[in-house]
Design a protein around this motif. Sequence first.
Motif, PDB file in Angstrom:
ATOM      1  N   THR A 278       0.834  -1.205   0.000  1.00  0.00           N
ATOM      2  CA  THR A 278       0.000   0.000   0.000  1.00  0.00           C
ATOM      3  C   THR A 278       0.865   1.250   0.000  1.00  0.00           C
ATOM      4  O   THR A 278       0.563   2.242  -0.682  1.00  0.00           O
ATOM      5  CB  THR A 278      -0.929   0.000   1.222  1.00  0.00           C
ATOM      6  N   ARG A 279       1.958   1.226   0.747  1.00  0.00           N
ATOM      7  CA  ARG A 279       2.862   2.371   0.784  1.00  0.00           C
ATOM      8  C   ARG A 279       3.489   2.611  -0.583  1.00  0.00           C
ATOM      9  O   ARG A 279       3.596   3.762  -1.041  1.00  0.00           O
ATOM     10  CB  ARG A 279       3.950   2.127   1.821  1.00  0.00           C
ATOM     11  N   GLU A 280       3.876   1.537  -1.270  1.00  0.00           N
ATOM     12  CA  GLU A 280       4.434   1.675  -2.613  1.00  0.00           C
ATOM     13  C   GLU A 280       3.395   2.217  -3.587  1.00  0.00           C
ATOM     14  O   GLU A 280       3.679   3.087  -4.417  1.00  0.00           O
ATOM     15  CB  GLU A 280       4.936   0.309  -3.106  1.00  0.00           C
ATOM     16  N   ARG A 281       2.169   1.728  -3.466  1.00  0.00           N
ATOM     17  CA  ARG A 281       1.095   2.198  -4.342  1.00  0.00           C
ATOM     18  C   ARG A 281       0.828   3.680  -4.127  1.00  0.00           C
ATOM     19  O   ARG A 281       0.628   4.435  -5.084  1.00  0.00           O
ATOM     20  CB  ARG A 281      -0.164   1.367  -4.056  1.00  0.00           C
ATOM     21  N   ASN A 282       0.835   4.151  -2.882  1.00  0.00           N
ATOM     22  CA  ASN A 282       0.580   5.562  -2.597  1.00  0.00           C
ATOM     23  C   ASN A 282       1.673   6.460  -3.171  1.00  0.00           C
ATOM     24  O   ASN A 282       1.403   7.572  -3.632  1.00  0.00           O
ATOM     25  CB  ASN A 282       0.461   5.784  -1.095  1.00  0.00           C
ATOM     26  N   LYS A 283       2.927   5.995  -3.143  1.00  0.00           N
ATOM     27  CA  LYS A 283       4.012   6.793  -3.701  1.00  0.00           C
ATOM     28  C   LYS A 283       3.825   6.984  -5.198  1.00  0.00           C
ATOM     29  O   LYS A 283       4.074   8.071  -5.734  1.00  0.00           O
ATOM     30  CB  LYS A 283       5.356   6.140  -3.402  1.00  0.00           C
ATOM     31  N   LEU A 284       3.372   5.960  -5.885  1.00  0.00           N
ATOM     32  CA  LEU A 284       3.115   6.076  -7.315  1.00  0.00           C
ATOM     33  C   LEU A 284       1.918   6.983  -7.593  1.00  0.00           C
ATOM     34  O   LEU A 284       1.935   7.782  -8.527  1.00  0.00           O
ATOM     35  CB  LEU A 284       2.867   4.684  -7.916  1.00  0.00           C
ATOM     36  N   PHE A 285       0.886   6.896  -6.761  1.00  0.00           N
ATOM     37  CA  PHE A 285      -0.292   7.745  -6.945  1.00  0.00           C
ATOM     38  C   PHE A 285       0.046   9.211  -6.711  1.00  0.00           C
ATOM     39  O   PHE A 285      -0.480  10.110  -7.381  1.00  0.00           O
ATOM     40  CB  PHE A 285      -1.411   7.306  -6.007  1.00  0.00           C
ATOM     41  N   ASN A 286       0.954   9.476  -5.779  1.00  0.00           N
ATOM     42  CA  ASN A 286       1.317  10.855  -5.447  1.00  0.00           C
ATOM     43  C   ASN A 286       2.180  11.523  -6.506  1.00  0.00           C
ATOM     44  O   ASN A 286       2.478  12.717  -6.397  1.00  0.00           O
ATOM     45  CB  ASN A 286       2.018  10.909  -4.093  1.00  0.00           C
TER      46      ASN A 286
END
Length: 479
Positions: free
Chosen positions: A78-86
């Motif tokens: 989830t943390r990796e996914r949020n970095k890409l979304f940001n």
Amino acid sequence: MKRKIITGIWGLLCLMVLCPAFSRQMAEPAAARDSAFWIVRRVVFEGNKKTKDEILRRELALLPGDTLPVAHWQELLTRERNKLFNTDLFVTVEAWIEPDSAASAQGVDIHYRFKERWYIFPVFIFELADRNFNEWLYDRKADFSRTNYGMRYVQKNLRGRNERLELLFQQGFTRKYEFYYVFPYIDRHKRYGMELRTQFMQNRDIPYTSQENKLVYWRSTSTNRERWNSEVRLRRREGFYLFHYLTVRYKREWVADSVLLLNPDYFTDSTKNLQQYWELQYDLVKDRRDIAVYPLQGERWGVRLTKHGIGNFSDVDAFSVKGIYERYWQLKDNWFADLSGSVRFFWTKDQPYSLARGLGYGEELPRGFQRYVMDGQHFFLLKSTLKYRFFDWKTYLRFMPLEEFRTFPLALYGRLFFDQSYVSDKLLFYIDNRLANRWLYAYGAGFDFVTFYNVVLQAEIARNNLGETGFFFNIRGTF
């Protein structure tokens, strides 16, 4: 006494809500930290038709050959996914582990699926010229002559490398022309980036002073102010979350003689209607928020040092230090809380009105005081909020002709808030700055709608310690 009681009650409520969350974290048993791990075999990207893989890999801590703890794989993914979304390049980002590979002793494959945003925006501008919607509605009587209109061309993700180009042509209350370009990375290791900006602005109506914490405008049929700003910003990125910024900026401002007659202290020298100077600014920012546009978990802090005026050829000599801190918690299920604070110190022997900016401008806006400006040298602002999420939906609009616009998100949050602020003024007493040098607070409730392309619609009712109650509205978002 009444103010102290209210502040104490609010602090007690915050402790009652937040302490259980801290207790749960401290009570986590050591046995939960399983030592088993997987080896990341492949990282697969899907749907990034324009965005280069190298830009995506720069955001990831989990790459082929790295280990993924079995006990925490969902949290880390989830943390990796949020970095890409940001990166602000995608409408949606999905992340998962390949089911077949998850059972493999040799390793796992991590998959990311993207739905890219629409990157080209020739946008028609129609916006309010005042500080916020509430000032325009209540104090300017919804005067449509106080609006700006024109065209903004935004090209995001140029060449697939997350570069950004903006061109602005604006008329109306403020005539403005701007060029802005962002190079996110200019080196092979993707640590350094650069931003270039230049803008030219003209106004006929300008605020030349403040009375009773309201901006007072001089209205004329001829141009009363011209401003030209240019800057170069160099960015250095440490790891994933820590950023250094060094900015060199040139500012030039001219005002008509009539402005100096109305306010001789508009500039430092009342005999000159031209003020120009160089600025050197350093920012250190660490940002670990989950979703930058509307964070619910994580934290962000930053420090800014600014030297206003460099060398003897600058008309301004001042130094300022500013710090910010934001913290966001998920308390339980749909309950969230956040606390944010900012503080600034501004040192100068002679502060011109052109630099008399305390609270009430931009993001430094205490809720419940949207209609006021509090000018001064130093300020403190603390905001606390308790939120409840009513729903968070995503709808697929099949009738939209472009795929980039078919995913329509909508979330609704209710919130309670309590803000406190203080502005110190030792140089600007002549503007009847009655809200400076006194403690201010306000409390209230509101709703936030988070929707399409990072747009947040806010409505709230607030009551401040002046005994005033008001309804306030705000719209913010990015393309």
